[in-house]
Every structure is written in structure tokens, then in C-alpha cells.
Design an enzyme around this catalytic site. Sequence first.
Site, PDB file in Angstrom:
ATOM      1  CG  ASP A  35     -10.952  -8.325  -3.345  1.00  0.00           C
ATOM      2  OD1 ASP A  35      -9.549  -8.367  -2.040  1.00  0.00           O
ATOM      3  OD2 ASP A  35     -10.678  -7.136  -3.768  1.00  0.00           O
ATOM      4  CG  ASN A  39      -3.753  -4.420   0.416  1.00  0.00           C
ATOM      5  OD1 ASN A  39      -4.068  -3.555   1.667  1.00  0.00           O
ATOM      6  ND2 ASN A  39      -2.746  -3.852  -0.064  1.00  0.00           N
ATOM      7  CB  SER A 130       3.613  -3.535 -14.567  1.00  0.00           C
ATOM      8  OG  SER A 130       4.172  -2.646 -13.416  1.00  0.00           O
ATOM      9  CE1 TYR A 155       3.626  -5.764  -9.225  1.00  0.00           C
ATOM     10  CE2 TYR A 155       5.078  -4.801 -10.180  1.00  0.00           C
ATOM     11  CZ  TYR A 155       3.590  -4.663  -9.839  1.00  0.00           C
ATOM     12  OH  TYR A 155       2.550  -4.535 -10.653  1.00  0.00           O
ATOM     13  CE  LYS A 159       1.341  -7.166 -12.302  1.00  0.00           C
ATOM     14  NZ  LYS A 159      -0.430  -7.085 -12.311  1.00  0.00           N
ATOM     15  NE  ARG A 310      11.787   3.173  -4.036  1.00  0.00           N
ATOM     16  CZ  ARG A 310      10.474   3.628  -4.136  1.00  0.00           C
ATOM     17  NH1 ARG A 310       9.657   2.764  -3.132  1.00  0.00           N
ATOM     18  NH2 ARG A 310       9.457   3.691  -5.134  1.00  0.00           N
TER      19      ARG A 310
HETATM   20  C1  WQD Z   1       7.259   6.679  -6.850  1.00  0.00           C
HETATM   21  C2  WQD Z   1       8.451   7.744  -6.823  1.00  0.00           C
HETATM   22  C3  WQD Z   1      10.287   7.093  -5.526  1.00  0.00           C
HETATM   23  C4  WQD Z   1       7.814   6.984  -1.627  1.00  0.00           C
HETATM   24  C5  WQD Z   1       5.030   1.858  -8.882  1.00  0.00           C
HETATM   25  C6  WQD Z   1       3.938   1.003  -7.537  1.00  0.00           C
HETATM   26  C7  WQD Z   1       4.894  -0.933  -7.348  1.00  0.00           C
HETATM   27  C8  WQD Z   1       4.307  -0.964  -9.396  1.00  0.00           C
HETATM   28  C9  WQD Z   1       5.937   0.032  -9.566  1.00  0.00           C
HETATM   29  C10 WQD Z   1       3.167  -1.261 -10.467  1.00  0.00           C
HETATM   30  C11 WQD Z   1      10.280   6.502  -6.910  1.00  0.00           C
HETATM   31  C12 WQD Z   1       9.926   8.255  -4.924  1.00  0.00           C
HETATM   32  C13 WQD Z   1       7.995   7.312  -3.040  1.00  0.00           C
HETATM   33  C14 WQD Z   1       8.482   7.537  -0.826  1.00  0.00           C
HETATM   34  C15 WQD Z   1       9.830   8.685  -2.613  1.00  0.00           C
HETATM   35  N1  WQD Z   1       3.311  -1.189  -9.686  1.00  0.00           N
HETATM   36  N2  WQD Z   1       8.946   8.045  -3.101  1.00  0.00           N
HETATM   37  N3  WQD Z   1       9.499   8.759  -1.355  1.00  0.00           N
HETATM   38  O1  WQD Z   1       8.295   2.792  -7.342  1.00  0.00           O
HETATM   39  O2  WQD Z   1       7.019   4.394  -9.717  1.00  0.00           O
HETATM   40  O3  WQD Z   1       6.764   2.031  -8.676  1.00  0.00           O
HETATM   41  O4  WQD Z   1       4.817   1.053  -9.655  1.00  0.00           O
HETATM   42  O5  WQD Z   1       3.394  -1.644 -11.807  1.00  0.00           O
HETATM   43  O6  WQD Z   1       4.114  -1.330  -7.151  1.00  0.00           O
HETATM   44  O7  WQD Z   1       4.639   1.843  -6.640  1.00  0.00           O
HETATM   45  O8  WQD Z   1       6.082   3.617  -7.228  1.00  0.00           O
HETATM   46  O9  WQD Z   1       5.459   5.869  -5.928  1.00  0.00           O
HETATM   47  O10 WQD Z   1       6.310   3.818  -4.877  1.00  0.00           O
HETATM   48  O11 WQD Z   1       7.186   6.147  -6.461  1.00  0.00           O
HETATM   49  O12 WQD Z   1      10.964  10.011  -2.958  1.00  0.00           O
HETATM   50  O13 WQD Z   1       8.450   7.534   0.297  1.00  0.00           O
HETATM   51  O14 WQD Z   1       8.595   8.076  -5.351  1.00  0.00           O
HETATM   52  O15 WQD Z   1      11.887   6.987  -5.214  1.00  0.00           O
HETATM   53  O16 WQD Z   1      10.975   7.938  -7.320  1.00  0.00           O
HETATM   54  P1  WQD Z   1       7.140   3.246  -8.501  1.00  0.00           P
HETATM   55  P2  WQD Z   1       5.988   5.091  -5.729  1.00  0.00           P
END
Ligand code: WQD
Length: 353
Positions: A35, A39, A130, A155, A159, A310
Site C-alpha cells: 500500500d 489514502n 466497477s 476512472y 477499469k 453531477r
Molecule cells: C451516490 C449517490 C450522488 C454525495 C461510486 C464511487 C466511485 C466509483 C463509482 C467504484 C449519487 C448522490 C453523493 C453527495 C449526493 N466507485 N450524492 N450528495 O457516484 O454512485 O460512485 O461508484 O467504481 O468512486 O463513488 O457514489 O457515493 O458519490 O453517490 O446527492 O454529497 O449519492 O449523486 O446519486 P457514485 P456516490
Amino acid sequence: MGQKKKILITWGLWYIGSHTATVFIENWYDVIIVDNLSNSHESALEWIKAISWKTPKFYELDLRNYSDLDAVFEKHASDIALVIHFAAKKAVWESCQDPFLYYDHNILGTINLLKVMNKHHINQIIFSSSATVYDAENLLPPFSETDKTKTTNPYGTTKLVIENLLRDMVMQKWFSAVALRYFNPIWAHPSHILWENPKWVPTNLLPFLLKVAKWEIEKLSVFGDDYETEDWTCIRDYIHVMDVAEAHYAAAKYLFDRIEINETSEMYTADPVFEICNIWTWYGKSVAEMIWIVETIVDKEIPYEIVARRPWDVAISLANPLKAKQLLNWEATRTVVQWVEDAWLYLNNEKRK
Ligand code: WQD
């Protein structure tokens, strides 16, 4: 499976890696962790030991440094049965800002790892892929492993490139590989001493929500309430991190069952495989439902505001986990209440501080 009982885990001090390490140690494997601590925290070693009574061997190194990695394999290769590869940068927004960074870390790091494994005749790998590789905008959820892939950010592309690289290596009969596609692992180890402990403010929904619940952050920004879902917010398939950790153990058992030992005691797989499995629960939750669940468990109102979408978010991301059940004999077993309670108890655990 012969005498080899060591599992090498890249980024084994990070969130999913550290939980996976506990599962393997509890099943009598020795774990070696590499590692770069970019992070994660070295203190995770203590927490792993507190849970599983054994400290993994740890090497601080970056996979992009071939000679450092080679030195670890020189030392341990004869005992390593399998590599589990988590090391990767994973913030979608950051990858859009700096694609080179993601290609450099994720792809160069993986190429070095595969080269070193090949050099030392270690021919089994489980790769942390992913669900972001699915063509979510054009597919009808839940997605299946044979569905079309298309990435919308660097990203996700890294993958997919790595999945393809593994598939090519398996075709050349160099490796057997299982790629596990998951998306939103959350919550904490049931001991409440191990969880995601990022070095900077988390951007994922649950860690953010719980920071708001603890009044460490003023409010949650909900990214869009104009999606075509029942409550207009995005739906994701959240999953308990221990279910994900156990999926890696199930994948390892699947690979070990295929191994044969030749007359010079070397492990080999007569028929190398490349398998992709979704690691999901079936049950999606919207952002609004997640707020409600957290409010119920922590017994507090969560302040939030609706802000713009987003650019990379899709309305619904859900996958079908049936193949994992059939091939790996794995399925998610934890309930939503357990998810939230484990995370909340972790955050309020005095022992951890
Ligand atoms: C979840 C939901 C946001 C934060 C993840 C990982 C990423 C990658 C892909 C693995 C979404 C909403 C979030 C906030 C919000 N990992 N949200 N306010 O986008 O599904 O992506 O999978 O491959 O690294 O993060 O996860 O937790 O960011 O968002 O409204 O402050 O929550 O719009 O719908 P996401 P997330």
C-alpha cells in the site's frame, strides 16, 4: 491448494482491502499488504490485528515502482497463492480533471503488478472492477455481466482497460482472473473499529451523510432531484463492505478449486478462466431514502439542499448478482439496518479514537 497460504493484497490498508484482509486471516491465510498510504493509514494494521488476531506483513510501496514491487515478490513469491488487486485512484471527478493521473496510477500500476506476477509464476488474480463500466444511460437496469459496456469518465475507462488486459492475458494462458464489479460498498466492520478512513473529506454519499449527522459538516448537497425515479433522486445499489469482502473470499475459493499441483509441486490451472461477476444486492435505494434511513437510525434530522446534477451521474445503477450466486456461491446477506448501525456505531466508538 497445496502449501501456499499467502494472499497478497494491493491497497490492503484501504477501506475494502482492510476488510477483505480480515476475512482471509480469519480463514487461516497469511496476508501480505502492499500500500502506498496515499489514502489509507498504517494504523489499519492494528485494527486488522484487533479483529483477526494477526498482523499482516506490510510493505509501503507504490505499484508504479517496478523494482520495489519485484523485491516483495522475490521474497514471498514461493508462498503466494493469489493476488487481490484493489490499488487504484477512484474519484470520478478527479479523473475528469486529470486523466493522466488515473492512467498512470491505475494502468501503469496494474501492468507492473501483472509483469511481476508473471515473472514469479503467480497466476491467479482477483481484480476490483466497477459497475461504472456499464453503458448505464442506454441499458435497462439491472445490468448483467454480458451487457454492453461504455465509460463516461477516465476512472471507468481505466477499469475497463484493465478488465480487457486480464482477458487478453487469460487468453494467452498466463493467468486465471476474476473481476468483481461493484459500485457503492458502504458501512463498517461489525467490530466498529474498522471503516473507510480517507485522508480527505469524503465525497461519497454515506460518509458525507454521517458527517452531517455528527454536525462535522453543515448540510448535505443532494445532486439533482429531477431524475426519472419515484422520488426524483438517483438510485444506487449500496452494499455492506463485509459482503464485498466475503465476495473476494468466495472468488478465491472458486479459483483455488480449479488448481492442480504438478509433479514438481507447482500450482497450475489446466484451463485458465476469466470471469466477471456483479457484486450487488438487488435492492436499490434512492438518495432521499438514504437520508431517511440515516435520520431514522441516528434519530436526527439531516439538513440538506438540492443542488445541480453531477455531469456523470446516471438515474439508476443496479446490477443483477445472479452469476455470483451460481459461480461463486456468494450472495449479500446483510440488511439495511445492519449497514447503518455498523457505520454509526463505528463513528461513535470511543475505543477507536
Ligand atoms: C451516490 C449517490 C450522488 C454525495 C461510486 C464511487 C466511485 C466509483 C463509482 C467504484 C449519487 C448522490 C453523493 C453527495 C449526493 N466507485 N450524492 N450528495 O457516484 O454512485 O460512485 O461508484 O467504481 O468512486 O463513488 O457514489 O457515493 O458519490 O453517490 O446527492 O454529497 O449519492 O449523486 O446519486 P457514485 P456516490
